[in-house]
Scaffold this motif. Structure first.
Motif, PDB file in Angstrom:
ATOM      1  N   ASP A 106       0.803  -1.219   0.000  1.00 45.01           N
ATOM      2  CA  ASP A 106       0.000   0.000   0.000  1.00 45.01           C
ATOM      3  C   ASP A 106       0.838   1.272   0.000  1.00 45.01           C
ATOM      4  OD1 ASP A 106      -2.744  -0.825  -0.148  1.00 45.01           O
ATOM      5  OD2 ASP A 106      -2.465  -1.751   1.803  1.00 45.01           O
ATOM      6  N   THR A 107       1.923   1.245  -0.767  1.00 45.60           N
ATOM      7  CA  THR A 107       2.614   2.486  -1.123  1.00 45.60           C
ATOM      8  C   THR A 107       2.631   2.566  -2.640  1.00 45.60           C
ATOM      9  OG1 THR A 107       4.622   3.795  -0.848  1.00 45.60           O
ATOM     10  CG2 THR A 107       4.924   1.444  -1.039  1.00 45.60           C
ATOM     11  N   TYR A 108       2.401   3.744  -3.201  1.00 44.78           N
ATOM     12  CA  TYR A 108       2.011   3.812  -4.611  1.00 44.78           C
ATOM     13  C   TYR A 108       2.832   4.721  -5.495  1.00 44.78           C
ATOM     14  CZ  TYR A 108      -1.989   1.603  -2.471  1.00 44.78           C
ATOM     15  OH  TYR A 108      -2.773   0.753  -1.751  1.00 44.78           O
ATOM     16  N   ARG A 114       1.725   0.180  -9.749  1.00 44.61           N
ATOM     17  CA  ARG A 114       1.020   0.828  -8.632  1.00 44.61           C
ATOM     18  C   ARG A 114       0.361   2.103  -9.188  1.00 44.61           C
ATOM     19  NH1 ARG A 114       3.522  -0.874  -3.667  1.00 44.61           N
ATOM     20  NH2 ARG A 114       4.391  -2.943  -4.026  1.00 44.61           N
ATOM     21  N   GLY A 119      -4.137   2.862  -5.847  1.00 49.63           N
ATOM     22  CA  GLY A 119      -4.358   3.359  -4.492  1.00 49.63           C
ATOM     23  C   GLY A 119      -5.822   3.691  -4.241  1.00 49.63           C
ATOM     24  N   ARG A 122      -7.710   0.449  -3.685  1.00 51.13           N
ATOM     25  CA  ARG A 122      -7.400  -0.165  -2.396  1.00 51.13           C
ATOM     26  C   ARG A 122      -8.063   0.589  -1.246  1.00 51.13           C
ATOM     27  NH1 ARG A 122      -5.188  -4.898  -1.043  1.00 51.13           N
ATOM     28  NH2 ARG A 122      -3.794  -3.919   0.468  1.00 51.13           N
ATOM     29  N   PHE A 212      -1.909   3.653   4.254  1.00 51.90           N
ATOM     30  CA  PHE A 212      -1.662   3.958   2.844  1.00 51.90           C
ATOM     31  C   PHE A 212      -0.666   5.120   2.759  1.00 51.90           C
ATOM     32  CE2 PHE A 212      -5.947   2.498   3.553  1.00 51.90           C
ATOM     33  CZ  PHE A 212      -6.114   1.492   2.613  1.00 51.90           C
ATOM     34  N   TYR A 214       1.417   7.660  -0.222  1.00 50.28           N
ATOM     35  CA  TYR A 214       1.787   8.103  -1.565  1.00 50.28           C
ATOM     36  C   TYR A 214       2.867   9.163  -1.385  1.00 50.28           C
ATOM     37  CZ  TYR A 214       1.472   9.545  -6.423  1.00 50.28           C
ATOM     38  OH  TYR A 214       1.774   9.820  -7.742  1.00 50.28           O
TER      39      TYR A 214
END
Length: 353
Positions: A106-108, A114, A119, A122, A212, A214
């Protein structure tokens, strides 16, 4: 934790250099410096191979300019195509598969497969668990890229890479500017790596199921507001102690359904998703500009001017906005211009039409 060695010969292998040259010039073949290399490709690539093999490569001087994005002024650093940008691709083609294993799912930002839309999907999936996503902790890091500490970043790189020659090349690039310069091909990966073990700490040590990230923007969802207040203090301490980073003072803890989560260009609620207000405003302004100048434009230009916004809208609950501003305002204009240029069904990409 597995560490990888014997990677440097793969970086300066001529097949890898040729592939890096092909990848680095995508979308840039019209650049004068790219055309220069292409005009005498073998000579330039042999020179580059020698620089890497003999470890004579030195990071070039940066061209620095200011760019305004989202109302924020940023200093952008640009390197020449030869040798630097090709070298960055040489590195990434070998190290990216290794580094990808470091990142949580969960890093985008700037990662293959990704990106924003994954994101969005998710986060929407997480919000189906209404009971456990009642509250949101949202924060980002103050001056993230300029604040990255070189010594800490080098320690993090050594957790996966043990070859001294590869580390020499990475450190040559790292030490070329204060912090990590925005604009380098490698910079976003260095940024992701810098926070990768913070991600694992949040997920595995602190038990954040719905976490999460970004770039340096972080969202954590939980059923207990008190848990998030305690987590905020602990996260601040971790960033300060382990990474020499500081959170911005505008961190928030709030009920999701009262405010919505402003993240990835959208505002997320449990039952619906809206575009961020600033994106909607830019879209409306784009429509106004098209209406003013459509007589000088081709149908394809009009459609291309709107497709990026339709790409945003289709991931949110934005059908009424799209119908009103694309269908209601643009259909007649596009139809008129298309008829003049003998183009059939130019609106076929907008799926509600």
């Amino acid at each position: 934790m597995k560490r990888y060695g014997n990677l440097y010969p793969k970086i300066w292998d001529m097949d890898n250099i040729k592939e890096a040259h092909r990848n680095a010039q995508r979308g840039k073949k019209h650049y004068q410096e790219v055309q220069m290399v292409n005009a005498d490709e073998e000579n330039y690539l042999v020179q580059l191979q020698a620089m890497l093999r003999d470890k004579t490569f030195r990071n070039s001087a940066y061209e620095v300019f200011t760019k305004v994005e989202g109302g924020k002024e940023r200093e952008i650093y640009r390197l020449p195509y030869f040798p630097d940008r090709i070298v960055h691709h040489c590195i990434m083609q070998i190290l990216e598969p290794i580094w990808m294993k470091t990142f949580i799912s969960d890093t985008y930002a700037a990662l293959k497969g990704r990106g924003i839309h994954k994101g969005v999907k998710r986060l929407k999936l997480a919000l189906r668990d209404v009971e456990n996503t009642k509250y949101c902790l949202k924060f980002d890091v103050r001056k993230f890229y300029p604040s990255i500490d070189h010594d800490i970043l080098k320690v993090i790189l050594r957790k996966k890479i043990k070859g001294p020659d590869v580390l020499w090349l990475l450190e040559e690039i790292i030490d070329s500017a204060e912090g990590v310069p925005i604009g380098n091909y490698l910079s976003q990966y260095f940024g992701n790596l810098y926070l990768a073990y913070f991600d694992h700490w949040m997920k595995e040590e602190k038990g954040c199921k719905y976490y999460f990230r970004y770039c340096d923007d972080v969202v954590v969802l939980h059923r207990d507001k008190g848990f998030l207040h305690k987590l905020l203090i602990e996260a601040q301490e971790y960033l300060d102690t382990h990474l020499k980073l500081r959170m911005k003072a505008n961190y928030q803890i709030f009920p999701v359904d009262k405010r919505g989560i402003d993240f990835l260009g959208y505002r997320f609620f449990h039952n619906y998703t809206l575009l961020r207000k600033s994106i909607v405003q830019r879209f409306k302004a784009k429509v106004v500009r098209i209406k003013r100048s459509y007589r000088e434009m081709f149908s394809s230009q009009i459609i291309n001017g709107l497709m990026s916004y339709w790409g945003w809208m289709k991931y949110g609950n934005c059908l009424n906005l799209a119908k009103r501003y694309i269908d209601g305002n643009i259909r007649q204009i596009v139809g008129t211009v298309s008829k003049q240029n003998d183009i059939k069904n130019p609106l076929r990409r907008f799926t509600w039409l």
